[in-house]
Design a protein around this motif. Sequence first.
Motif, PDB file in Angstrom:
ATOM      1  N   ARG A  14      -5.294  -7.992   2.440  1.00 22.88           N
ATOM      2  CA  ARG A  14      -5.192  -8.954   3.492  1.00 22.88           C
ATOM      3  C   ARG A  14      -6.426 -10.143   3.248  1.00 22.88           C
ATOM      4  N   ILE A  27       2.416  -1.715   4.313  1.00 22.75           N
ATOM      5  CA  ILE A  27       1.944  -0.471   4.107  1.00 22.75           C
ATOM      6  C   ILE A  27       3.360   0.505   4.319  1.00 22.75           C
ATOM      7  N   VAL A  54       0.932  -8.284   3.610  1.00 22.81           N
ATOM      8  CA  VAL A  54       1.030  -6.733   3.313  1.00 22.81           C
ATOM      9  C   VAL A  54       1.894  -6.024   3.942  1.00 22.81           C
ATOM     10  N   ALA A  77      -5.001  -2.063   2.025  1.00 23.71           N
ATOM     11  CA  ALA A  77      -4.430  -3.014   2.989  1.00 23.71           C
ATOM     12  C   ALA A  77      -5.544  -4.130   3.278  1.00 23.71           C
ATOM     13  N   ASP A  96      -4.722   3.723   2.524  1.00 24.30           N
ATOM     14  CA  ASP A  96      -3.616   2.625   2.675  1.00 24.30           C
ATOM     15  C   ASP A  96      -4.389   1.795   3.550  1.00 24.30           C
ATOM     16  N   ALA A 103       0.924  -1.232  -0.030  1.00 25.28           N
ATOM     17  CA  ALA A 103       0.058   0.066  -0.067  1.00 25.28           C
ATOM     18  C   ALA A 103       0.715   0.987   0.133  1.00 25.28           C
ATOM     19  N   SER A 140       2.108  -3.355   8.861  1.00 28.72           N
ATOM     20  CA  SER A 140       2.775  -3.782   7.956  1.00 28.72           C
ATOM     21  C   SER A 140       2.908  -5.528   8.512  1.00 28.72           C
TER      22      SER A 140
END
Length: 468
Positions: free
Chosen positions: A94, A102, A100, A90, A86, A78, A109
Motif C-alpha cells: 500500500r 489479501i 492491494v 500488504a 499478509d 498477499a 483488500s
Amino acid sequence: MQHFPVFIAVAGRRIVVSGGGGAAIAKLRLLLKTEARLTVLAADPAPEIERWAAEGRLTLTRRALEPGDVLCAALFYAANEDAAEDARTAAIARAEGALVNIVDNLEGSAFITPAIVDRDPVVVAIGTEGAAPVLARAIKADLEARLPAALGPLARIGKMFRKKAEDLPTGRARREFWRDYYFSDGPRALAAGEGGPHAALHDLLGRHLGRKARPGYVFFVGAGPGDPELLTLKARRVLDEADVVIHDRLIAPEILELARREAIVIDAGKEGFGASMPQQDINALIVEHARAGGQVVRLKSGDATVFGRLDEEMDACDAAGVGFQVLPGITAASAAVAALGQSLTRRGRNASVRFLTGHDMKGFADHDWAALARPGEVAAIYMGRKAARFIQGRLLMHGADRGTPVSVVENASRPDQRILATALDRFPAELADARMSGPVLTIYGLAPRTALRALEAFQDNAEKQELA
Ligand code: SAH
C-alpha cells in the motif's frame, strides 16, 4: 454495489505476489493469462512456481518481501496464507502505491478477483462481493458451456476488421453485420478451416453493403403490469434489438434495463389527468424515429390494447406509411385477479366481465349502471382512484347491494403489491384511508379468495346457528 467492476490495463506492468504456496499458485494461474510482468516473493516456493520461473514466465525472488519490492507495481497480492505476514506485506505494498488484495480477506483488500470466463479478448468477470462464491462458480460453468470456444479467435479477427465495417452505416446495418459474423458466418468459416473467418468477413461485408437499408418499423409492446418476468419472450427480444424505446410512466426501471444499451430511451410518461407529453407529440416521435430507419419499441404498461390510446398511434403510423405490429401483454386486470386468487369469469357467477376506466364512467348511461348493479356482475376498473365516490354513488343509486365485494389491488405483480378488500358501502372511504400512491386496479364484484372462504364459513356457521 460495494465494488465497481473495471478491467485494469496490465500489459507490460508489474504485478507482485507475496507467497509461494497453494494460494499464490491459484492466483498465478490466472495472472499468467495476462501480459503483465509477474514477480513472486517467497522464501520457500512450491515446485510449480520454480518451474514457471525456469520457463521465464515470472521473476522469482527466494526471500520474504521487503520494502522497495512493490515499487511501480499496478497490483499486489498477499498470498502468504499467514494473517500476520499478509498484513505486513500488504502494508508495504500500500505504501508503495499498489492496489492491494489479501487472499481470502475482503476487508483488507482494495479489490477482489472475480470468477473469470476467458475467451480472450472476450472476458466475462463474475463477482458476488464475496457473498456467494458457489453462485459465481455456477454462473461461470453455465457461461463456459454456452459461449462457443471459438469466440476468442472470432473476436480477435473481428477487431482487425472494425475499420472496414465502418463502410456500413451505423446502427442496425452494422449491428446485423456483426451478429451474422459472430453467430453464423464466423463460426461456420472457422469450423470449415479453408480461408477461415477473414474470407468469410469479406464475403459477408460485401453482402451487407449490397443490401438495401431496411425501413424503420414499430412494435407496440405490452410490457405487463410491472414484474419483468411477466414480459413475453417476444417483447424481450424486440427490446433487446430496439434502436428507440418510447415508454409510459408506469414502465418499471427493471424492464427498461432490458433495452439494448445503445438504444435511445424516451419517457413519454403521462400522469393520470393532465398529460406531460401530448398524445400528438408521442405520435410524431414514433413516426419520426421509424422514418429515420429505426426499430421503434413503443412500450405500454399492461396490454397495449387496453386503455392505451393505441389506435391513435396506429393511425399515425398508417398515415405515415410506417409498418407496425402489436405484441400483446398481460393487462393489469389479469395481474390483479391473479393476486386475488380469483377468475375474471366463472361459470354460474359471471359470464362476462367489463373493463372500465374511471375517466369514462362519468359519461356512462343509466342503463349501463343498472346492468352493472345487478348481482354477480364483475368489472375491472382502471384509473378509478379519483372516481371511487362517483362510482359508488351511481351503483347504489341503481340498486347495487351495499355489501358487494370490491377489491383494490395496488402495484399488482410488483414487490410492493397491496390488496384492499372492502365492500361497496365502505369502498371510497377505505380507499382514501389506505393512501395508495402506486397504480391501482379496482375489481368490482370480487373478494380475495381467502376472504371469500372466511365469509362462506361465517355464513355457514350463522345458518347452522339459526337452524339450531
Ligand atoms: N394498458 C394498461 C392500462 C393503462 S391505464 C393495462 O393493460 O394494464 C393505467 C391504469 O392501469 C392505472 O391507472 C391502473 O389502474 C392500471 N394499472 C397498470 N398497472 C398496474 C399495476 N401494476 N397494478 C394495478 N393497476 C395497474
